[in-house]
Motif scaffolding. Structure first.
Motif, PDB file in Angstrom:
ATOM      1  N   TYR A 133      -8.830   0.242  -2.296  1.00  0.00           N
ATOM      2  CA  TYR A 133      -9.478   0.375  -3.599  1.00  0.00           C
ATOM      3  C   TYR A 133     -10.982   0.573  -3.448  1.00  0.00           C
ATOM      4  O   TYR A 133     -11.589   1.360  -4.179  1.00  0.00           O
ATOM      5  N   ILE A 164      -4.942  -3.318   0.843  1.00  0.00           N
ATOM      6  CA  ILE A 164      -5.020  -2.916  -0.565  1.00  0.00           C
ATOM      7  C   ILE A 164      -6.459  -3.029  -1.065  1.00  0.00           C
ATOM      8  O   ILE A 164      -6.978  -2.132  -1.748  1.00  0.00           O
ATOM      9  N   PHE A 221      -1.270  -3.832  -9.100  1.00  0.00           N
ATOM     10  CA  PHE A 221      -1.883  -3.291  -7.892  1.00  0.00           C
ATOM     11  C   PHE A 221      -3.369  -3.630  -7.782  1.00  0.00           C
ATOM     12  O   PHE A 221      -3.870  -3.876  -6.676  1.00  0.00           O
ATOM     13  N   HIS A 259      -2.735  -0.040 -12.652  1.00  0.00           N
ATOM     14  CA  HIS A 259      -1.739  -1.040 -13.053  1.00  0.00           C
ATOM     15  C   HIS A 259      -2.196  -2.429 -12.591  1.00  0.00           C
ATOM     16  O   HIS A 259      -2.607  -2.598 -11.436  1.00  0.00           O
ATOM     17  N   PRO A 296      -2.102   7.777  -5.091  1.00  0.00           N
ATOM     18  CA  PRO A 296      -1.435   7.133  -6.226  1.00  0.00           C
ATOM     19  C   PRO A 296      -1.653   7.916  -7.516  1.00  0.00           C
ATOM     20  O   PRO A 296      -2.625   8.667  -7.652  1.00  0.00           O
ATOM     21  N   ASP A 335      -0.489   4.236 -11.755  1.00  0.00           N
ATOM     22  CA  ASP A 335      -0.256   3.194 -10.746  1.00  0.00           C
ATOM     23  C   ASP A 335      -1.547   2.519 -10.308  1.00  0.00           C
ATOM     24  O   ASP A 335      -1.608   1.294 -10.156  1.00  0.00           O
ATOM     25  N   ILE A 336      -2.590   3.317 -10.102  1.00  0.00           N
ATOM     26  CA  ILE A 336      -3.804   2.743  -9.515  1.00  0.00           C
ATOM     27  C   ILE A 336      -4.526   1.807 -10.480  1.00  0.00           C
ATOM     28  O   ILE A 336      -5.273   0.925 -10.051  1.00  0.00           O
ATOM     29  N   LEU A 371       0.834  -1.198   0.000  1.00  0.00           N
ATOM     30  CA  LEU A 371       0.000   0.000   0.000  1.00  0.00           C
ATOM     31  C   LEU A 371       0.872   1.252   0.000  1.00  0.00           C
ATOM     32  O   LEU A 371       0.566   2.233  -0.696  1.00  0.00           O
ATOM     33  N   GLN A 387       3.826   1.506  -1.272  1.00  0.00           N
ATOM     34  CA  GLN A 387       4.398   1.604  -2.616  1.00  0.00           C
ATOM     35  C   GLN A 387       3.389   2.200  -3.587  1.00  0.00           C
ATOM     36  O   GLN A 387       3.747   2.980  -4.481  1.00  0.00           O
ATOM     37  N   LEU A 388       2.110   1.858  -3.415  1.00  0.00           N
ATOM     38  CA  LEU A 388       1.069   2.374  -4.302  1.00  0.00           C
ATOM     39  C   LEU A 388       0.821   3.858  -4.073  1.00  0.00           C
ATOM     40  O   LEU A 388       0.736   4.643  -5.024  1.00  0.00           O
ATOM     41  N   THR A 389       0.693   4.249  -2.820  1.00  0.00           N
ATOM     42  CA  THR A 389       0.303   5.630  -2.511  1.00  0.00           C
ATOM     43  C   THR A 389       1.466   6.602  -2.603  1.00  0.00           C
ATOM     44  O   THR A 389       1.255   7.803  -2.796  1.00  0.00           O
TER      45      THR A 389
END
Length: 351
Positions: free
Chosen positions: A314, A310, A22, A19, A12, A16-17, A2, A4-6
């Motif tokens: 979402y 995660i 993720f 991808h 994000p 990225d969001i 999480l 890494q995503l944000t």
């Protein structure tokens, strides 16, 4: 994951969001593969044979599929409830050959005549095609011998065309057996057989062919499974046939349904609730938190191994964005969306 995503800003990027690495949701059936496990057939088994007896007959050295994959299929006629034969899946074709060779050597060398109970049995090499034909006898228009299985829709005779893998009538009859309406003599001798038949049906159903599976057919199987879980739970609580109807059998049935890629998150949650499945077991089987609030999502599932935070992140993004968009709609449109939301879940916003 999480973090890494944000990133450092706590939000994000669009790239990225969306991808695939993720995004935590998927239609799991699309990632399933057809089984190529080795198979043997054990014929002339006694009706009351148990799964444990089959394992004991094969011996400790038999390299069957792992227990969670339910390698033993003691087939039951869904109409008469009689046991016909047993199929066992092995880690490979070579392992299946080894098991049959070991059985044949015992006979050839006069070591002993392998028996199950008081019966002499016959052990032969079989195949996935034969196992599938026996498990889904009413399915027409399926070439089980081909890899992958092939569906026929243009046969010369209409009755030879594919119409489905199971029927509602089959599932109804299966439920009738556990409820004592059909052939009570057989059901009393071996009351676990119908539940094991449902486990085999769920585990071996060709989920890897989602383009040939209807929601109606899927829900028909789910309704039967949920009904059988509730019935088994009640019978165990009454102490009925404790040597046959065990908590382990209930756990196997519930786990088979929860590990199935075709059922929705909400359907799996209903089964887990009815089976009194502990929270940690649900997490092990990939169930997210607040699964009951996914009730309007018919096929969406979570990817295997995705962290809970995660998934919930979402869902929060979907909830925030759909709510923001709904706030910009006219009064009549907002009223319609709110009415629709009441039949789904505000956990997902207006999705």
């Amino acid at each position: 994951m999480l973090n890494q995503l944000t990133g450092t800003e706590g939000r994000p990027s669009l790239r990225d969001i969306i991808h695939p690495w993720f995004v935590p949701f998927s239609e799991k059936c699309s990632f399933m593969e057809q089984s190529n496990a080795g198979v043997i057939r054990i014929n002339n088994i006694p009706y009351e044979v148990s799964r444990a007896e089959i394992f004991a007959f094969l011996g400790r050295s038999a390299n069957t599929l792992i227990d969670r994959n339910e390698p033993i299929h003691i087939l039951m006629d869904r109409t008469t409830s009689k046991t016909n034969e047993c199929y066992v899946e092995f880690a490979s074709f070579d392992e299946a050959v080894t098991a049959v060779t070991r059985y044949q050597n015992a006979i050839d060398n006069n070591i002993h005549v392998p028996k199950i109970g008081s019966r002499d049995v016959e052990v032969t090499i079989s195949s996935q095609a034969m196992l599938m034909k026996k498990l889904f006898p009413i399915a027409k228009g399926v070439l089980w011998e081909e890899m992958p299985f092939r569906i026929i829709r243009n046969a010369p005779h209409s009755w030879d065309n594919f119409t489905g893998f199971i029927t509602e009538e089959e599932m109804t009859l299966l439920c009738k057996h556990v409820e004592g309406y059909n052939n009570p003599v057989f059901s009393k001798q071996c009351p676990e057989r119908a539940y094991e038949c449902m486990i085999s049906t769920v585990k071996k159903y060709p989920w890897h062919m989602p383009e040939h599976i209807t929601i109606k057919e899927r829900d028909c199987m789910y309704d039967a499974g949920l009904r059988m879980v509730g019935q088994l739970q009640r019978r165990i609580s009454k102490g009925e046939k404790p040597e046959r109807l065990t908590p382990q059998l209930l756990s196997r049935l519930a786990e088979a349904i929860l590990s199935c890629p075709g059922f929705s998150i909400s359907q799996k949650d209903n089964v887990a609730y009815r089976a009194n499945m502990p929270e940690h077991k649900m997490r092990d089987l990939g169930q997210p938190r607040f699964a009951e609030l996914w009730r309007h999502l018919q096929v969406l599932n979570t990817k295997e191994g995705v962290p809970l935070d995660i998934i919930e992140y979402y869902i929060a993004v979907v909830r925030e964005e759909t709510t923001r968009i709904a706030d910009f709609q006219g009064i009549s449109q907002q009223q319609r969306l709110l009415a629709e939301q009441r039949s789904t879940s505000n956990y997902w916003g207006f999705f």
